[in-house]
Write a protein that holds these residues in place. Structure first.
Motif, PDB file in Angstrom:
ATOM      1  N   THR A 191       0.789  -1.238   0.000  1.00  0.00           N
ATOM      2  CA  THR A 191       0.000   0.000   0.000  1.00  0.00           C
ATOM      3  C   THR A 191       0.819   1.285   0.000  1.00  0.00           C
ATOM      4  O   THR A 191       0.250   2.367   0.091  1.00  0.00           O
ATOM      5  CB  THR A 191      -0.981   0.049   1.194  1.00  0.00           C
ATOM      6  OG1 THR A 191      -0.234  -0.180   2.391  1.00  0.00           O
ATOM      7  CG2 THR A 191      -2.063  -1.004   1.070  1.00  0.00           C
ATOM      8  N   ASN A 205      -8.048  -0.350  -6.940  1.00  0.00           N
ATOM      9  CA  ASN A 205      -8.348  -1.646  -6.350  1.00  0.00           C
ATOM     10  C   ASN A 205      -9.832  -1.960  -6.572  1.00  0.00           C
ATOM     11  O   ASN A 205     -10.697  -1.221  -6.106  1.00  0.00           O
ATOM     12  CB  ASN A 205      -8.032  -1.592  -4.846  1.00  0.00           C
ATOM     13  CG  ASN A 205      -8.289  -2.907  -4.153  1.00  0.00           C
ATOM     14  OD1 ASN A 205      -9.017  -3.761  -4.648  1.00  0.00           O
ATOM     15  ND2 ASN A 205      -7.673  -3.077  -2.997  1.00  0.00           N
ATOM     16  N   ALA A 234     -11.822  -3.964  -5.237  1.00  0.00           N
ATOM     17  CA  ALA A 234     -12.627  -4.235  -4.037  1.00  0.00           C
ATOM     18  C   ALA A 234     -13.110  -2.949  -3.379  1.00  0.00           C
ATOM     19  O   ALA A 234     -14.173  -2.920  -2.777  1.00  0.00           O
ATOM     20  CB  ALA A 234     -11.831  -5.062  -3.045  1.00  0.00           C
ATOM     21  N   THR A 235     -12.327  -1.883  -3.479  1.00  0.00           N
ATOM     22  CA  THR A 235     -12.681  -0.660  -2.767  1.00  0.00           C
ATOM     23  C   THR A 235     -13.033   0.490  -3.703  1.00  0.00           C
ATOM     24  O   THR A 235     -13.608   1.481  -3.270  1.00  0.00           O
ATOM     25  CB  THR A 235     -11.513  -0.188  -1.883  1.00  0.00           C
ATOM     26  OG1 THR A 235     -10.378   0.025  -2.722  1.00  0.00           O
ATOM     27  CG2 THR A 235     -11.174  -1.207  -0.834  1.00  0.00           C
ATOM     28  N   LYS A 287     -10.920   2.435  -4.842  1.00  0.00           N
ATOM     29  CA  LYS A 287      -9.943   3.487  -4.569  1.00  0.00           C
ATOM     30  C   LYS A 287      -8.574   3.014  -5.043  1.00  0.00           C
ATOM     31  O   LYS A 287      -8.372   1.822  -5.287  1.00  0.00           O
ATOM     32  CB  LYS A 287      -9.886   3.779  -3.071  1.00  0.00           C
ATOM     33  CG  LYS A 287     -11.115   4.471  -2.557  1.00  0.00           C
ATOM     34  CD  LYS A 287     -10.967   4.728  -1.059  1.00  0.00           C
ATOM     35  CE  LYS A 287     -12.243   5.312  -0.490  1.00  0.00           C
ATOM     36  NZ  LYS A 287     -12.379   5.031   0.937  1.00  0.00           N
ATOM     37  N   THR A 319      -4.855   1.582  -5.017  1.00  0.00           N
ATOM     38  CA  THR A 319      -4.295   0.524  -4.190  1.00  0.00           C
ATOM     39  C   THR A 319      -3.523   1.084  -2.993  1.00  0.00           C
ATOM     40  O   THR A 319      -3.558   0.536  -1.902  1.00  0.00           O
ATOM     41  CB  THR A 319      -3.341  -0.330  -5.033  1.00  0.00           C
ATOM     42  OG1 THR A 319      -4.016  -0.697  -6.213  1.00  0.00           O
ATOM     43  CG2 THR A 319      -2.885  -1.553  -4.290  1.00  0.00           C
ATOM     44  N   ASN A 333     -11.598  -3.038   7.931  1.00  0.00           N
ATOM     45  CA  ASN A 333     -10.803  -3.242   6.724  1.00  0.00           C
ATOM     46  C   ASN A 333     -11.719  -3.209   5.496  1.00  0.00           C
ATOM     47  O   ASN A 333     -12.681  -3.951   5.437  1.00  0.00           O
ATOM     48  CB  ASN A 333     -10.092  -4.605   6.830  1.00  0.00           C
ATOM     49  CG  ASN A 333      -9.184  -4.873   5.657  1.00  0.00           C
ATOM     50  OD1 ASN A 333      -9.557  -4.698   4.505  1.00  0.00           O
ATOM     51  ND2 ASN A 333      -7.968  -5.282   5.956  1.00  0.00           N
ATOM     52  N   PRO A 334     -11.416  -2.310   4.534  1.00  0.00           N
ATOM     53  CA  PRO A 334     -12.337  -2.150   3.411  1.00  0.00           C
ATOM     54  C   PRO A 334     -12.472  -3.405   2.550  1.00  0.00           C
ATOM     55  O   PRO A 334     -13.492  -3.604   1.902  1.00  0.00           O
ATOM     56  CB  PRO A 334     -11.728  -0.998   2.611  1.00  0.00           C
ATOM     57  CG  PRO A 334     -10.314  -0.924   3.045  1.00  0.00           C
ATOM     58  CD  PRO A 334     -10.271  -1.416   4.452  1.00  0.00           C
ATOM     59  N   VAL A 335     -11.462  -4.263   2.556  1.00  0.00           N
ATOM     60  CA  VAL A 335     -11.535  -5.447   1.702  1.00  0.00           C
ATOM     61  C   VAL A 335     -12.152  -6.622   2.452  1.00  0.00           C
ATOM     62  O   VAL A 335     -13.117  -7.230   2.006  1.00  0.00           O
ATOM     63  CB  VAL A 335     -10.131  -5.826   1.174  1.00  0.00           C
ATOM     64  CG1 VAL A 335     -10.226  -7.036   0.260  1.00  0.00           C
ATOM     65  CG2 VAL A 335      -9.514  -4.652   0.424  1.00  0.00           C
ATOM     66  N   LYS A 337     -13.556  -6.594   5.509  1.00  0.00           N
ATOM     67  CA  LYS A 337     -14.641  -6.203   6.424  1.00  0.00           C
ATOM     68  C   LYS A 337     -14.388  -6.651   7.863  1.00  0.00           C
ATOM     69  O   LYS A 337     -15.309  -6.790   8.657  1.00  0.00           O
ATOM     70  CB  LYS A 337     -15.999  -6.782   5.968  1.00  0.00           C
ATOM     71  CG  LYS A 337     -16.362  -6.449   4.518  1.00  0.00           C
ATOM     72  CD  LYS A 337     -16.695  -4.989   4.345  1.00  0.00           C
ATOM     73  CE  LYS A 337     -16.986  -4.652   2.889  1.00  0.00           C
ATOM     74  NZ  LYS A 337     -16.569  -3.315   2.530  1.00  0.00           N
TER      75      LYS A 337
END
Lengths: 564, 93
Positions: free
Chosen positions: A90, A249, A251-252, A254, A256, A479-481, A483
């Motif tokens: 990240t 990304n 998943a989010t 946003k 990476t 955690n955004p990925v 959860k």
């Protein structure tokens, strides 16, 4: 690529025999050193039968030994694995903050630690909680500091095991199907570590740290010179990192990661650095390193020369970007991507097998030094501030050493079970919380070095407030990925949307509560507790007599009042 | 349980401590002022400013702490000599 690669029966990863052999040879060498250390600088015929000898290495380490010891103690294997891993995954905010962190650390150490050394030297304090007990005469506050120290240290030890595990996985030791086979080398390594820590005390990690640090410097210097030359300079490396981190990304939705922090992450970046720097020397293992030095000025001199390690850490962090360019693929045994394998994998992919072996050994040995010091520090806290203060007030030095030795074993096996039985992320979450919690002992310890103005119960109240806020705030980070809760150490300041390190907000709440309650308790004239320290203690150096000696010479001395 | 307050050092002169305070404050505040360095250009050997600037502060901090060590150490020796030479009753700072 690694030289000889023989496929294992389990289809996970081939064992890399050459690097593995070198890791084993260096590990055995270090184990021998660990046992021999018991005879090094041994006190006059007394052996290791006191905490000063076993737990603080005789309180006689000079500038050089301290440099290696603290270098090995503060820049742990987990740091070496986790910082480049964070850079790889990240980018700057979660990884490169380690550089300003380990810059601002040293002015802070310079200011605070020689006073702590002096008062501890005068009174024979072995732990930070000893000092708090002497300064505030408060059992509750002493216990709060001791328990925080032990609880924050345990997951830190567990993470050192995670560091060793990363190396072993990359070497091909381990299999997704056979859990025992995976953990056996780790267990063997830890049993050996526990044995020589038990025998030699702090002298073992001090001696081993010299070997470990030399290996790690060698590995990093070679990697930092050789890899950019091989890949056509730093320019393309940073460009590929920028491209990866800017990619969205899925998943989010946003990017990476962060290549260069924008205005919205300034406060997260600097509070992470400052909060971590303030917290580091509240950890018992750091203070153990300080109190093991022989003079008041040793730690100050070291504050000027220890930054060499920060430089190394900075370059090591950049290896995370090198791995992005090199296309390093850190796949764990279960087939998932595990960023923590990135640096071991990079060394294995890019270097001749024998050199990869040296680098991997440096990381694995790098886990042993802090794990030993941490277990000693936690054991000393248990012995002094729980066993002696609460269970057996008249314990002799010999009994203290004995209890501490056994406690160090218990602590280490606790950490081992932690890592083997629980999910790795449990250790990481606990470590994250530990960092928040340990900072809450800062007002008590540091204010105490300068003033008795804060009331002991007010400091206790501030400690509770800080811990409660910090724990809840950390829990609420999702955690955004995945959860999952405890998803990170950054949260908005309540009532605003400024993202900062949770520990710093908890620390501010702690200070406000401690100040407010101090005013209240002073107004209520609540008893402030007995202070056995004098202002002269805080400036004493190694040539000044210890308190025990002064008391022998001045038997009629009247009890002291608070000094401020 | 308390010891008599025998001074371990003579009275302090503020000069060296103020100077040290300024040097250490510089070493803490400037590396934490992110807006000053969160840019890509100018690059040094391909390294963005953000990265090499922070790395550059490591030796600078080291030097600032080193100078502080020298300043405080000198004053500290003077203060100790002043009490060890004559066993006076000066107030310890």
């Amino acid at each position: 690529m690694s030289g000889a690669a023989v496929p294992l029966a389990a289809p996970d990863r081939p064992i890399s025999w050459v690097p593995l052999t070198i890791v084993i040879i260096l590990f055995v060498l270090v184990a021998v050193l660990g046992f021999v250390a018991a005879r090094w600088r041994r006190g006059e015929g007394t052996g290791l039968h006191s905490l000063d000898e076993w737990g603080l290495g005789g309180r006689g380490f000079g500038t050089w030994v301290t440099w290696f010891l603290l270098g090995g103690d503060l820049y742990t294997a987990y740091t070496f694995v986790a910082v480049p891993a964070a850079m790889w995954a990240t980018g700057a905010v979660s990884g490169f903050f380690a550089v300003p962190y380990t810059i601002v650390l040293y002015p802070i150490v310079f200011l605070l630690m020689s006073r702590l050394w002096s008062v501890s030297h005068r009174h024979g304090f072995v732990t930070p909680a000893d000092f708090v007990g002497g300064r505030y005469g408060s059992r509750a506050l002493t216990l709060a500091v001791a328990v925080t120290g032990i609880v924050a240290t345990m997951p830190y030890i567990a993470l050192q095991l995670v560091g060793i595990k990363a190396v072993l996985t990359v070497l091909g030791l381990g299999s997704a199907e056979n859990v025992l086979l995976t953990d056996l080398p780790l267990i063997i390594a830890f049993v050996v570590l526990a044995a020589y820590t038990y025998t030699s005390g702090l002298r073992a990690p001090a001696l081993i740290a010299v070997v470990k640090d030399l290996l790690i410097y060698l590995a990093v210097i070679v990697a930092v010179i050789y890899l950019p030359i091989k890949f056509g300079g730093w320019g393309p490396i940073f460009d590929s990192a920028e491209a990866k981190l800017a990619a969205v990304n899925p998943a989010t939705g946003k990017p990476t990661g962060v290549f260069i922090p924008g205005a919205n992450s300034y406060s997260a970046y600097w509070t992470l650095a400052l909060g971590s720097a303030l917290a580091l020397f509240m950890y018992p293992h750091s203070i153990t390193g300080v109190l093991a030095t022989k003079s008041r000025n040793t730690i100050r001199k070291n504050a000027a020369v220890l930054p060499l390690y920060s430089l190394m850490l900075g370059f090591l962090a950049l290896l995370g970007y090198v791995a992005i360019f090199a296309g390093t693929n850190p796949v764990d045994l279960n087939g998932a991507v595990n960023p923590q394998l990135v640096v071991p994998q990079l060394f294995l992919d890019q270097f001749p097998a024998w050199f990869a072996g040296i680098a991997l050994a440096a990381i694995a040995i790098g886990a042993l030094v802090p794990a030993a010091i941490m277990s000693i520090a936690a054991a000393n806290l248990f012995t002094r501030n729980i066993y002696r203060d609460l269970i057996k007030p008249d314990a002799t030095p010999r009994q203290e050493a004995k209890v501490s030795k056994i406690a160090s074993l218990v602590v280490k096996f606790g950490a081992l079970i932690f890592v083997i039985a629980m999910d790795q992320s449990a250790a990481i979450n606990m470590q994250l919380l530990g960092g928040i919690w340990i900072l809450q002992t800062f007002p008590t310890i540091v204010a105490g070095l300068y003033t008795r103005w804060f009331h002991r119960w007010a400091l206790f109240g501030g400690w509770i407030a800080g811990i409660i806020y910090g724990t809840i705030a950390a829990y609420n980070v999702v955690n955004p990925v995945t959860k999952a809760y405890f998803g990170g150490s950054i949260a908005a300041i309540p009532g605003t949307d400024i993202q900062v390190y949770i520990a710093v907000v908890a620390f501010a709440i702690n200070l406000v509560v401690a100040t407010g309650l101090s005013l209240l308790f002073h107004a209520m004239k609540l008893p402030g507790g007995n202070d056995i320290t004098r202002s002269s203690d805080y400036g004493a150096d190694e040539n000044d007599p210890k308190v025990a000696q002064i008391e022998r010479e001045h038997p009629l001395a009247e009890p002291g009042a608070p000094t401020f | 349980m308390s010891s008599p307050d025998v001074p371990t050092r003579g009275p302090a002169r503020p000069g060296p401590y103020v100077a040290t305070g300024i040097l250490l404050a510089i070493a803490i505040v400037i590396p934490l002022y992110v807006p000053a360095y969160s840019v890509d250009e100018p690059r040094l050997a391909g390294m963005p400013f953000f990265y090499w600037y922070q790395m550059m502060w490591i030796p600078i901090t080291s030097a600032l702490v080193g100078i502080s060590y020298w300043l405080v150490g000198k004053e500290d020796r003077r203060r100790r000599e002043s009490v060890r030479g004559v066993t006076g009753d000066e107030e310890e700072r």
